[in-house]
Motif scaffolding. Structure first.
Motif, PDB file in Angstrom:
ATOM      1  N   ASP A  27      -7.580  70.677  21.623  1.00  0.00           N
ATOM      2  CA  ASP A  27      -8.849  71.727  21.416  1.00  0.00           C
ATOM      3  C   ASP A  27     -10.142  71.110  20.992  1.00  0.00           C
ATOM      4  O   ASP A  27     -10.871  71.670  20.169  1.00  0.00           O
ATOM      5  CB  ASP A  27      -8.174  72.808  20.554  1.00  0.00           C
ATOM      6  N   ASP A  29     -13.912  69.853  21.374  1.00  0.00           N
ATOM      7  CA  ASP A  29     -15.303  70.246  21.753  1.00  0.00           C
ATOM      8  C   ASP A  29     -15.939  69.313  22.979  1.00  0.00           C
ATOM      9  O   ASP A  29     -16.399  69.901  23.831  1.00  0.00           O
ATOM     10  CB  ASP A  29     -16.580  70.271  20.527  1.00  0.00           C
ATOM     11  N   GLU A  48     -10.206  76.590  30.872  1.00  0.00           N
ATOM     12  CA  GLU A  48     -11.257  77.775  30.376  1.00  0.00           C
ATOM     13  C   GLU A  48     -11.980  77.254  29.343  1.00  0.00           C
ATOM     14  O   GLU A  48     -11.509  76.703  28.309  1.00  0.00           O
ATOM     15  CB  GLU A  48     -10.016  78.969  30.182  1.00  0.00           C
ATOM     16  N   GLY A  49     -13.153  77.709  29.333  1.00  0.00           N
ATOM     17  CA  GLY A  49     -13.966  77.619  28.303  1.00  0.00           C
ATOM     18  C   GLY A  49     -14.885  76.278  28.297  1.00  0.00           C
ATOM     19  O   GLY A  49     -15.556  75.977  27.484  1.00  0.00           O
ATOM     20  N   TYR A  50     -14.477  75.333  29.403  1.00  0.00           N
ATOM     21  CA  TYR A  50     -15.000  73.837  29.398  1.00  0.00           C
ATOM     22  C   TYR A  50     -15.819  73.910  30.591  1.00  0.00           C
ATOM     23  O   TYR A  50     -15.745  74.204  31.638  1.00  0.00           O
ATOM     24  CB  TYR A  50     -13.834  73.036  29.354  1.00  0.00           C
ATOM     25  N   ARG A  51     -16.997  73.063  30.346  1.00  0.00           N
ATOM     26  CA  ARG A  51     -17.842  72.720  31.593  1.00  0.00           C
ATOM     27  C   ARG A  51     -17.261  71.340  31.865  1.00  0.00           C
ATOM     28  O   ARG A  51     -16.972  70.407  31.130  1.00  0.00           O
ATOM     29  CB  ARG A  51     -19.271  72.597  31.426  1.00  0.00           C
ATOM     30  N   THR A  69     -16.607  69.676  28.337  1.00  0.00           N
ATOM     31  CA  THR A  69     -17.245  70.096  27.144  1.00  0.00           C
ATOM     32  C   THR A  69     -17.149  71.700  27.022  1.00  0.00           C
ATOM     33  O   THR A  69     -17.403  72.177  27.924  1.00  0.00           O
ATOM     34  CB  THR A  69     -18.421  69.503  26.978  1.00  0.00           C
ATOM     35  N   LYS A  70     -17.099  72.108  25.814  1.00  0.00           N
ATOM     36  CA  LYS A  70     -17.470  73.435  25.695  1.00  0.00           C
ATOM     37  C   LYS A  70     -19.046  73.623  25.252  1.00  0.00           C
ATOM     38  O   LYS A  70     -19.425  75.071  25.006  1.00  0.00           O
ATOM     39  CB  LYS A  70     -16.870  73.868  24.310  1.00  0.00           C
ATOM     40  N   LYS A  71     -19.711  72.681  25.067  1.00  0.00           N
ATOM     41  CA  LYS A  71     -21.270  72.899  24.833  1.00  0.00           C
ATOM     42  C   LYS A  71     -22.010  72.424  25.989  1.00  0.00           C
ATOM     43  O   LYS A  71     -22.091  71.324  26.318  1.00  0.00           O
ATOM     44  CB  LYS A  71     -21.453  72.090  23.615  1.00  0.00           C
TER      45      LYS A  71
END
Length: 252
Positions: A27, A29, A48-51, A69-71
């Motif tokens: 998990d 970042d 899911e949740g990642y670029r 990345t999540k950011k």
């Protein structure tokens, strides 16, 4: 903030060997991958949740990097800040954020016969200039398979490997030069004397079981981030590649 780096030595193969189990469990970042060995459209990852940011090599089944990345970054750069045609092997991605950069890199291998050492040293000079240019603007976190065991403590059989690809004086000097220019090796910063912790093992019989390895995968940060490093880990129990993942926990 948690970051992971892993040379997967072929992402499609690694996915069949448990990549997603580890990815979901850790998990992170930022999850940085080297040696993806694929072209656009050859894999579909539902993260899911990642670029997802990919840098493909022009040569099929070769090299390549990715960052998940999540950011969301302010900007994304492929290559060493030059014309993209000058870096056709998909070896580097830079994500820019307000207060820092994240860079993943797959450094060229000099080859067993050292025939690619001149190109490797040329790359090292360009990478040194690029990373220092970034560092003059804001701090950075730099990771990847850098294809060098920096010190004798970073390799099982230092004496017999001296002068071999990945342990030549020239390659080791390039790493020293980079670290001396304002960067730190996060693992050695926390564990200056910890031996027999490696990130790559040959596929030869029983080599990994006997831990005859090299530490050639790194998280390197700007010196000014040293006090923010919380953990630097080597996950040698994770299989799926001849490299294992490494992790950096940093408080930014």
């Amino acid at each position: 903030m948690k970051l992971v780096s892993w040379n997967v030595n072929g992402l499609r193969a690694c996915v069949k060997k448990g990549f997603l189990d580890y990815f979901n469990e850790v998990d992170a970042d930022f999850f940085c991958v080297q040696e993806t060995k694929l072209q656009e459209g050859q894999i579909e990852l539902e993260l899911e949740g990642y670029r997802q940011y990919w840098n493909y090599a022009e040569k099929k089944g070769y090299s390549g990097t990715a960052i998940f990345t999540k950011k969301e970054p302010l900007s994304v750069t492929y290559g060493l800040g030059e014309d993209e045609d000058s870096e056709p092997e998909g070896r580097i991605i830079t994500l820019e954020y307000e207060r820092y950069y994240v860079v993943t890199m797959y450094t060229p291998n000099a080859k067993r016969d050292l025939s690619r050492l001149p190109y490797r040293l040329e790359w090292e000079e360009r990478a040194f200039n690029y990373l220092n240019t970034l560092n003059s603007k804001k701090p950075l976190i730099f990771c990847g398979d850098l294809n060098v065991a920096h010190q004798e403590i970073d390799i099982k059989n230092a004496k017999s490997n001296k002068g071999n690809s990945g342990f030549t004086d020239e390659e080791r000097a390039c790493m020293s030069k980079l670290l001396d220019s304002g960067f730190i090796d996060s693992f050695r910063y926390l564990y200056p004397d910890k031996a027999e912790h490696y990130t790559w093992w040959s596929y030869m019989n029983k080599v990994r079981e006997r831990n005859i390895g090299w530490r050639i995968d790194y998280f390197i940060t700007s010196e000014q981030l040293a006090d923010t490093i919380k953990a630097a880990e080597i996950h040698s129990d994770i299989l799926g590649s001849d490299h294992c993942p490494i992790l950096l926990d940093i408080q930014l």
